[in-house]
Design a protein around this motif. Sequence first.
Motif, PDB file in Angstrom:
ATOM      1  N   LEU A  89       2.789  -2.906 -10.686  1.00  7.55           N
ATOM      2  CA  LEU A  89       2.884  -4.014  -9.740  1.00  7.55           C
ATOM      3  C   LEU A  89       1.766  -3.966  -8.710  1.00  7.55           C
ATOM      4  O   LEU A  89       1.227  -4.974  -8.315  1.00  7.55           O
ATOM      5  N   VAL A  90       1.398  -2.741  -8.317  1.00  7.01           N
ATOM      6  CA  VAL A  90       0.578  -2.648  -7.124  1.00  7.01           C
ATOM      7  C   VAL A  90      -0.810  -3.226  -7.292  1.00  7.01           C
ATOM      8  O   VAL A  90      -1.346  -3.823  -6.384  1.00  7.01           O
ATOM      9  N   PRO A 488       7.941  -2.238   0.704  1.00  5.32           N
ATOM     10  CA  PRO A 488       6.824  -2.400  -0.238  1.00  5.32           C
ATOM     11  C   PRO A 488       6.581  -3.867  -0.630  1.00  5.32           C
ATOM     12  O   PRO A 488       5.447  -4.267  -0.840  1.00  5.32           O
ATOM     13  N   TRP A 489       7.636  -4.671  -0.668  1.00  6.79           N
ATOM     14  CA  TRP A 489       7.440  -6.084  -1.021  1.00  6.79           C
ATOM     15  C   TRP A 489       6.528  -6.767   0.000  1.00  6.79           C
ATOM     16  O   TRP A 489       5.705  -7.617  -0.355  1.00  6.79           O
ATOM     17  N   ALA A 490       6.669  -6.369   1.271  1.00  9.12           N
ATOM     18  CA  ALA A 490       5.852  -6.982   2.329  1.00  9.12           C
ATOM     19  C   ALA A 490       4.398  -6.540   2.186  1.00  9.12           C
ATOM     20  O   ALA A 490       3.465  -7.329   2.348  1.00  9.12           O
ATOM     21  N   VAL A 491       4.194  -5.254   1.855  1.00 10.15           N
ATOM     22  CA  VAL A 491       2.826  -4.761   1.673  1.00 10.15           C
ATOM     23  C   VAL A 491       2.179  -5.506   0.512  1.00 10.15           C
ATOM     24  O   VAL A 491       1.025  -5.939   0.584  1.00 10.15           O
ATOM     25  N   PHE A 520      -1.476   3.103  11.194  1.00  6.83           N
ATOM     26  CA  PHE A 520      -0.149   2.727  10.699  1.00  6.83           C
ATOM     27  C   PHE A 520      -0.262   1.780   9.502  1.00  6.83           C
ATOM     28  O   PHE A 520       0.418   1.953   8.491  1.00  6.83           O
ATOM     29  N   ILE A 521      -1.136   0.769   9.623  1.00  6.96           N
ATOM     30  CA  ILE A 521      -1.272  -0.211   8.537  1.00  6.96           C
ATOM     31  C   ILE A 521      -1.761   0.473   7.259  1.00  6.96           C
ATOM     32  O   ILE A 521      -1.251   0.228   6.167  1.00  6.96           O
ATOM     33  N   TRP A 522      -2.726   1.370   7.408  1.00 12.12           N
ATOM     34  CA  TRP A 522      -3.238   2.068   6.216  1.00 12.12           C
ATOM     35  C   TRP A 522      -2.178   2.974   5.608  1.00 12.12           C
ATOM     36  O   TRP A 522      -2.103   3.147   4.385  1.00 12.12           O
ATOM     37  N   THR A 523      -1.340   3.550   6.474  1.00 10.76           N
ATOM     38  CA  THR A 523      -0.236   4.372   5.962  1.00 10.76           C
ATOM     39  C   THR A 523       0.636   3.535   5.046  1.00 10.76           C
ATOM     40  O   THR A 523       1.007   3.944   3.947  1.00 10.76           O
ATOM     41  N   LYS A 524       0.939   2.326   5.521  1.00  9.16           N
ATOM     42  CA  LYS A 524       1.816   1.449   4.737  1.00  9.16           C
ATOM     43  C   LYS A 524       1.152   1.023   3.425  1.00  9.16           C
ATOM     44  O   LYS A 524       1.796   0.955   2.389  1.00  9.16           O
ATOM     45  N   ILE A 525      -0.154   0.725   3.493  1.00  6.13           N
ATOM     46  CA  ILE A 525      -0.841   0.276   2.265  1.00  6.13           C
ATOM     47  C   ILE A 525      -0.886   1.409   1.251  1.00  6.13           C
ATOM     48  O   ILE A 525      -0.568   1.247   0.066  1.00  6.13           O
ATOM     49  N   LEU A 526      -1.248   2.617   1.718  1.00  5.46           N
ATOM     50  CA  LEU A 526      -1.407   3.723   0.769  1.00  5.46           C
ATOM     51  C   LEU A 526      -0.064   4.238   0.268  1.00  5.46           C
ATOM     52  O   LEU A 526       0.011   4.817  -0.816  1.00  5.46           O
ATOM     53  N   ALA A 527       1.000   4.000   1.031  1.00  9.05           N
ATOM     54  CA  ALA A 527       2.311   4.422   0.522  1.00  9.05           C
ATOM     55  C   ALA A 527       2.672   3.586  -0.698  1.00  9.05           C
ATOM     56  O   ALA A 527       3.451   4.000  -1.536  1.00  9.05           O
ATOM     57  N   LEU A 528       2.073   2.379  -0.784  1.00 11.73           N
ATOM     58  CA  LEU A 528       2.361   1.533  -1.952  1.00 11.73           C
ATOM     59  C   LEU A 528       1.321   1.729  -3.045  1.00 11.73           C
ATOM     60  O   LEU A 528       1.646   1.845  -4.218  1.00 11.73           O
ATOM     61  N   ASP A 529       0.059   1.782  -2.653  1.00  9.29           N
ATOM     62  CA  ASP A 529      -0.990   1.721  -3.672  1.00  9.29           C
ATOM     63  C   ASP A 529      -2.063   2.781  -3.448  1.00  9.29           C
ATOM     64  O   ASP A 529      -2.874   2.683  -2.542  1.00  9.29           O
ATOM     65  N   LYS A 530      -2.035   3.775  -4.314  1.00  6.01           N
ATOM     66  CA  LYS A 530      -2.954   4.898  -4.168  1.00  6.01           C
ATOM     67  C   LYS A 530      -4.386   4.527  -4.534  1.00  6.01           C
ATOM     68  O   LYS A 530      -5.334   5.174  -4.092  1.00  6.01           O
ATOM     69  N   SER A 531      -4.563   3.460  -5.337  1.00  4.51           N
ATOM     70  CA  SER A 531      -5.913   3.167  -5.847  1.00  4.51           C
ATOM     71  C   SER A 531      -6.893   2.832  -4.728  1.00  4.51           C
ATOM     72  O   SER A 531      -8.099   2.828  -4.934  1.00  4.51           O
ATOM     73  N   CYS A 532      -6.373   2.558  -3.523  1.00  6.19           N
ATOM     74  CA  CYS A 532      -7.269   2.236  -2.403  1.00  6.19           C
ATOM     75  C   CYS A 532      -8.088   3.447  -1.973  1.00  6.19           C
ATOM     76  O   CYS A 532      -9.023   3.306  -1.194  1.00  6.19           O
ATOM     77  N   GLN A 533      -7.718   4.654  -2.451  1.00  6.54           N
ATOM     78  CA  GLN A 533      -8.468   5.861  -2.056  1.00  6.54           C
ATOM     79  C   GLN A 533      -9.951   5.668  -2.386  1.00  6.54           C
ATOM     80  O   GLN A 533     -10.831   6.079  -1.630  1.00  6.54           O
ATOM     81  N   VAL A 534     -10.238   5.006  -3.527  1.00  7.64           N
ATOM     82  CA  VAL A 534     -11.626   4.832  -3.967  1.00  7.64           C
ATOM     83  C   VAL A 534     -12.396   3.991  -2.948  1.00  7.64           C
ATOM     84  O   VAL A 534     -13.494   4.355  -2.526  1.00  7.64           O
ATOM     85  N   HIS A 990       8.844   8.896   2.546  1.00 12.92           N
ATOM     86  CA  HIS A 990       9.169   8.666   3.959  1.00 12.92           C
ATOM     87  C   HIS A 990       8.407   7.461   4.503  1.00 12.92           C
ATOM     88  O   HIS A 990       8.931   6.670   5.275  1.00 12.92           O
ATOM     89  N   PHE A 991       7.144   7.331   4.085  1.00 13.50           N
ATOM     90  CA  PHE A 991       6.296   6.289   4.690  1.00 13.50           C
ATOM     91  C   PHE A 991       6.510   4.913   4.069  1.00 13.50           C
ATOM     92  O   PHE A 991       6.067   3.923   4.621  1.00 13.50           O
ATOM     93  N   SER A 992       7.165   4.854   2.905  1.00 17.91           N
ATOM     94  CA  SER A 992       7.398   3.506   2.391  1.00 17.91           C
ATOM     95  C   SER A 992       8.705   2.944   2.948  1.00 17.91           C
ATOM     96  O   SER A 992       9.030   1.798   2.732  1.00 17.91           O
ATOM     97  N   LYS A 993       9.447   3.771   3.695  1.00 22.03           N
ATOM     98  CA  LYS A 993      10.656   3.259   4.345  1.00 22.03           C
ATOM     99  C   LYS A 993      10.282   2.705   5.713  1.00 22.03           C
ATOM    100  O   LYS A 993       9.259   3.068   6.262  1.00 22.03           O
ATOM    101  N   PRO A 994      11.128   1.818   6.278  1.00 18.13           N
ATOM    102  CA  PRO A 994      10.813   1.297   7.616  1.00 18.13           C
ATOM    103  C   PRO A 994      10.728   2.431   8.637  1.00 18.13           C
ATOM    104  O   PRO A 994      11.606   3.284   8.696  1.00 18.13           O
TER     105      PRO A 994
END
Length: 1361
Positions: A89-90, A488-491, A520-534, A990-994
Amino acid sequence: MALGDLMASRFSQLSLAVSNHLDECSSHEDGDFGAQRRDSETASSSYGNATTATATTSMAYLPQTMVLCELRHEAFEACLPSGPSDSGLVSKWRPKDRMKTGCVALVLCLNISVDPPDVIKISPCARMECWIDPFSMAPQKALETIGKTLSIQYERWQPRARYKYQLDPTVDEVKKLCTSCRKYAKSERVLFHYNGHGVPKPTANGEIWLFNKSYTQYIPLPISDLDSWLKTPSIYVFDCSAAGMILNSFKELHDWSASSSSGSTRDCILLAACEEHETLPQSAEFPADVFTSCLTTPIKMALRWFCTRSLLHESLDYSLIDRIPGRQNDRKTLLGELNWIFTAVTDTIAWNVLPHDLFQRLFRQDLLVASLFRNFLLAERIMRSANCSPISHPMLPPTHQHHMWDAWDMAAEICLSQLPSLVDDPNAEFQSSPFFTEQLTAFELWLDHGSEHKKPPEQLPIVLQVLLSQCHRFRALVLLGRFLDMGPWAVDLALSVGIFPYVLKLLQTLTPELRQILVFIWTKILALDKSCQVDLVKDGGHAYFIRFLDSVEAFPEQRAMAAFVLAVIVDGYRRGQEACIEAGLINVCLKHLQGQGSTTNDAQTEPLFLQWLCLCLGKVWEDFTEAQTLGLRADAPSIYAPLLSEPQPEVRASAVFALGTLLDVGFDSSRDGVVADEEFDDDEKIRAEVSIVKSLLNVVSDGSPLVRAEVAVALARFAFGHNKHLKSIAAAYWKPQTNSLLGSLPSLAHIKGTSSGYTNPNQYMPHGSIVPSQIGPLLRVGSDNPTVIRDGRVSTSSPLATSGMMHGSPVSDDSSQHSDSGILNDGVSNGVVNHSRPRPLDNAMYSQCVLAMCTLAKDPSPRIAQLGRRVLSIIGIEQVVTKPVKSSGSSVRPGEATAASPTPSLSGLARSSSWFDMNGGHLPFRTPPVSPPRQSYLTGMRRVCSLEFRPHLLNSPDSGLADPLLGSVGSSSERSFLPQSTIYNWSCGHFSKPLLTAADESEEILARREDTEKFALDHIAKCQHSSVSRLNNQIASWDTKFETGTKTALLQPFSPLVIAADESERIRVWNYEEGTLLNSFDNHDFPDKGISKLCLVNELDDSLLLVASCDGNIRIWKDYTLNGGQKLVTAFSSIQGHRPGVRSVKAVVDWQQQSGYLYASGEISSIMVWDLDKEQLVNSIPSSSDCSISALSASQVQGGQLAAGYVDGFVRLFDIRTPEMLVCATRLHTQRSERVVGIGFQPGLDPAKIVSASQAGDIQFLDIRNRNDTYLTIDAHRGSLTALAVHRHAPIIASGSAKQIIKVFSLEGEQLGTIRYYPTFMAQKIGSVSCLTFHPYQVLLAAGAADACVSIYADDPSQAR
C-alpha cells in the motif's frame, strides 16, 4: 494550540510522571538505601507499639497498582511485528514515473478575414485570439503575432520545453512539424495544440481541416495519421467547434489498436473545447479562443468573467485587469497571490473529486499536464455558463459547481476591490487575502471532529500549498502533524496529495521553531513507509536529524523520534549506514547513552529516548563490519552494560539488540573474503566479544520475554561466529570419556562467583546467573575419581556429570555407552580445539554460553523456547523426534533409537534445572560430529527425524548427522537460518499509533473500576462485622475430572467463578452458580509438571491469572475465562539456581498487588523479589536459614511485607522496606513433624499478627510485637494438617486434613464448624483435603480434595450469589 506547545505540554507532564514513577521505584531498588530510610522508620515504629491507628483508610484494602498491561503484553507470543514497510500500500503514493513535456507543436488555422462555410457569425461577435484583435492589423502580421503570443502563453507553464508553430499550414507542413517534435522529445511528452477557428468543423470520420498551398481548398487530415506521427506519450488540445468528434475518433482508433497485436496502452491525453454537437460561444463578452484563454491565461480569463457577474462590474474598468501589479510566481505580490490561490482551489477540487490514481496521473506526474488540467477545470466552469461543455480523455466528473469556487470568487472579489488604489499608487501595500488562514481554520475544525471513518478533509491540498509560504508555514505544519497522528491512513492520504517533496525540501531550512514539528512529521511518514530512507540520504536529510538528536534543549521524546527516523534511514540500507557514520552518528548516540547512565537529571532518563538510541545504534552497525569496529573502538560494550539493568524492559531489550548486532557474524557483503581490519586486530575484537557475551549472560534469565528473546537472537549470532568452539564444548558434554575440557571447568565456577551481584555466604547461587550451582561441589570429585557414586548409581565422570548438568547421572551401562558413541561420532571431533588458532576466549566462557542456550531452550515462554532450540541447533545440539521405545533404557540394542520421549513435539526438553533428565531414558538432543568444514558436505541445515542407526553406520564418519552451516560464509540460506530480532519492528509500532492525543481511560473503564471498588468495600465491611460463621452449607460441588486430584483453587472476587488446577498443570474455570465449565487449558507442554499456586493479578480491573509451577516458572494468562481464548501475557522463571543435590525446587510463590512484587522461594537460600512492573528481579532476601521455605504469604494490606514458614518449624517475617529486611524470626512449631504447611496474616490492617500451621496439626497465633511466644495454639488435626486458609477480611480461618475433615475456627481459637461429608444421599465422606481458599470479599470457602472434587461452602444457603 500549536502542535509544538501541545507536544511540549504533554511531554512535560509525561516526563514529570516518569520522574515521579522513578522516585517511587528507586525506593524499592536494592542498591539505593537512601530512599528507604524514610520507610524504615515508619515501618519499624509500627511494629513497636500497638497504639498505631489501625484504620488507616479503607483504601488500603484496594491497591491502585496495575501491572502487565503495557503494549508489550498485548501479543508477544502470538504475532511477529512488522516494521515500516517499503512495499504494498505504502508506495502507491509515489508518482510512478515523473514525466516532462519536452516539445510543443502549435497549429493555428485562422485564415483571418475568410470565415469557414459552416459557421454563421453573429454581430457583434467574439473576435479576440490570444487577447489580440486580428482585425487591428494586417492579416499576415496578425497571424504571426497571435502565433508568437500563444507560444509565450504556453511558455509561462513550461519554460523548458521547445516550442514550434505552424500558421495556416498544409498537411505536409503538419507532418514535418509532428515528426520533428517527436524526434526532439524522444520519450518525453509532446503537446499538440490545434486552433481550427478558420476552417470547417471536424468530420464524423475523425478528420481535422488544413489548407492547400494556395489556400483555395480545405484539406482533411485523418486523426489516425496525426496519431501515427506524434506517437506516445502525447497530449492534444483541440480548440474548435464540435471538438468532441475528434475525441470519439480517438477512442475508436485506440479501441481498435488495442485489439490489434501491438496493443500497448497508449499514454494519450485529450482536451477538447466542446462536445460533438456544440459550437464555440460567439458572445462578445468572451474571446474567440475562450478555451485556449482558460488553459493558458486562467487568471485574466477568470477575473474578466467574474467581473461581469460581480457587484464590481459597474465601478471597475476591464483594462485594469491587465494591469494587476506583480509577477505570477511571486506570492508576495497581488498577481502572485491570486495565482497561488487559484492553484490551491483547482488542486483541491481535483483531489476531492477525482479517484486517487487519476489525480496522481493528471495532477502530479507532469508539470504542464497538471497546469492544463487545473485550468481545464476553470474552462469547464466558464464555458458551461455559455452552454458549452469542454470534455477530456480521461474523462473528469463535473466540477463546475464545486463549492470551492465560492472561495475563489471571494478571493477574486477582495483582490479586485483593492485593484484601483494599487494601480493609482504603485507604493501602496496590498492586503493579502484571508483565504489561506480561513482554509487552515476549516482544516483545524475537521481535525477536532473528523476521523478515519468520516469524509477526508478537503483542505489537504491547500495545506500543501501553504507550506510554500513562510507566514503560514508553522501553523500548517502543526495541523499537518495533528492529521498524520490520526493513523497510517492519514499518512497515506497526505503522501498521495503530494506532501513528500515539500517536507523533504523543508529539511534544508534552519528555522529553529520548525525543527520539532518536522521531526514529528518525518517520524509519522517513516513509521508508514521505509522507502523514504533513500530520498532522505540522497538529499542529506539525515544530517538534520543527527543535529536534532544532539540538541540538548529538545524534549527527550522528540529526540527519541529523531533517533527513530535515523534508525529507519540506516535499517538495511548500506548507503544510509555509511552516510550516518560519516556524519558522526555513532559518537553522538554513545555520548548521550553515557550521559544517561551518569546523570540523575529526570528529563535525561526518558526510557523511550534510551530505547531508540540503542535501536538506532544497533541498526547502524547491523551486518556492517566497519561500523562494528568503530563501535568497539568507542567502547560501546561497556557503555551498554549498565543499560541492561534499566527498569524498562523495552530499554533492556534494545540494549541487548545493540550488543547483539555488534557481534560480527561474517555476513558483511562489503568485505572481500575474510580480510579483517588491520588496525583492529583479532584479539581485541575477541576481547570485546567476550565482554559483550558476559553482559548478555547476565540477562539470560531476565523477567521479560521481550529481553530474553533478544538475548536468544544475540547468542545465535555469537554461536554463528564461534561455531566450532561451541560445538566442541557441546560435543564434549556428551562424550562418554573424560576429556581435557574438564580442566577449564573450575574457572567457570570461579568466574561466576566473583561477578555475582549478591555475595552472601548462605547463597549458593548468585541471582541472574545461569550456571547450575552443582558445578562447585561436584568439581572436587569429578576430575580425580574415575567414577562418582550418586543417587545409588555409578556414573562415568563424564563432563555431563561433572558439571552438574543433570540431576541424576547418565545411565552408564554398555549399551548406552555404545549408542552414545554412535550418536557422537568419536573420530570426528578430535582435535577441533587444537587445529584452530588459539583464542583468548576460554572454554569456561563457551561452557557458560552452552548452558545459557539450554536455559533458553527450556524457557517458560513458548516463543523463546523455540528460539533457544534454534540457537542450540546452530551449535549442533539438535532435538531428536523419536519413536517411543518400549524397552527400558538399559536393554536398548545398539541398532535401536536410544530416546523415548513422551512428547515428541518438544522431545522431552526438561524444564528442571538440569539440562536433561537422562535417568528416564530421554536423550532429547544429539550432537552432530564436529568436523572441519567441507564444501561438498552440506550447504544448509539438515534435521534428522529419527535416530535409527544401522550398525554399519556407526563407524562411518558421516553418520547421517547434520553438521549445520557448513556452506560458504554469507550465503542467503544461512542468513535466513539465524533467528531474527523483533524488538526493532515491535518498537516501530509505537510511532504509528497516535502520539499527541493522550489515551484517556474511557469513562466505561473508570465507571467499572468505581463499581468494583464500591462492591469490594461494601463486602469488606460485611465480612468484618460478620457473625459467627459455621460454613457448613455446601452451595456447589464440582467434579473437576482431574486425574490427579485438585492441587490448588482460587475464587474470582467479582464473578461466581472458581479456578482450579491439578498436579499436571491442567487449569479449569467453572461457574459455580450455573454449574458450567467455561474453559480448560494446559499451562504448558513440557514433560515435568507440578503446580504451586494460582493468584489473580490486577483483581480490581481486568484480572490476569498468575500460574506458578513447582519449578518456579511463572506464566501469566489473560482472557482465561474464554473457552480456548486464553493468551499468555508473560512468562519467566522466578527461581534461579538451587542448592546442591536438590532434585526439585518445590517453589512457593505469592503475589502482592500493593507493591507490585512477586515473592518466590523454595529449595533455595533466598527469597527472590520480582517487580512485575519492571519485569525484573529487584531484590533477593537472604532467608537466614539453611532450611528451605515451605509456605510463603505476602500481606495484602502492607506493601513489602511477607511471612515465610520453614521446613524446620521456624516462621520469619520480612519487610523489604526496612534496611535489614528481617523483622523477626521465631520457632513456632516444636512438635515432631514441624514443617510449616500454611501461613497467613490475620485479617485487618494490623501488620503484626500472623497465623501459622504445621504439618503436625497445630495452628499457632503470633503477635510479633511480643516476640517470644505465641498467644494462642489450636491443636486442630493430629499429624495430618494439609491446608490452611485465612480469610482476608472476616475473622475466620479454616484448616484441612488428610483425614478427610475441614475445621473452621474464629481468631479467638473457638471451633465454629466441621465439614466431614458431602451433603449427598449417601453421605459420602469428603476426600483428603488438598487445598483451601476463601473468597476475598465474601464468607465463602472453596475446598479441593484428592478425589478431584471442588466444593464451595457458605454460612447459609442463601449466600450463593
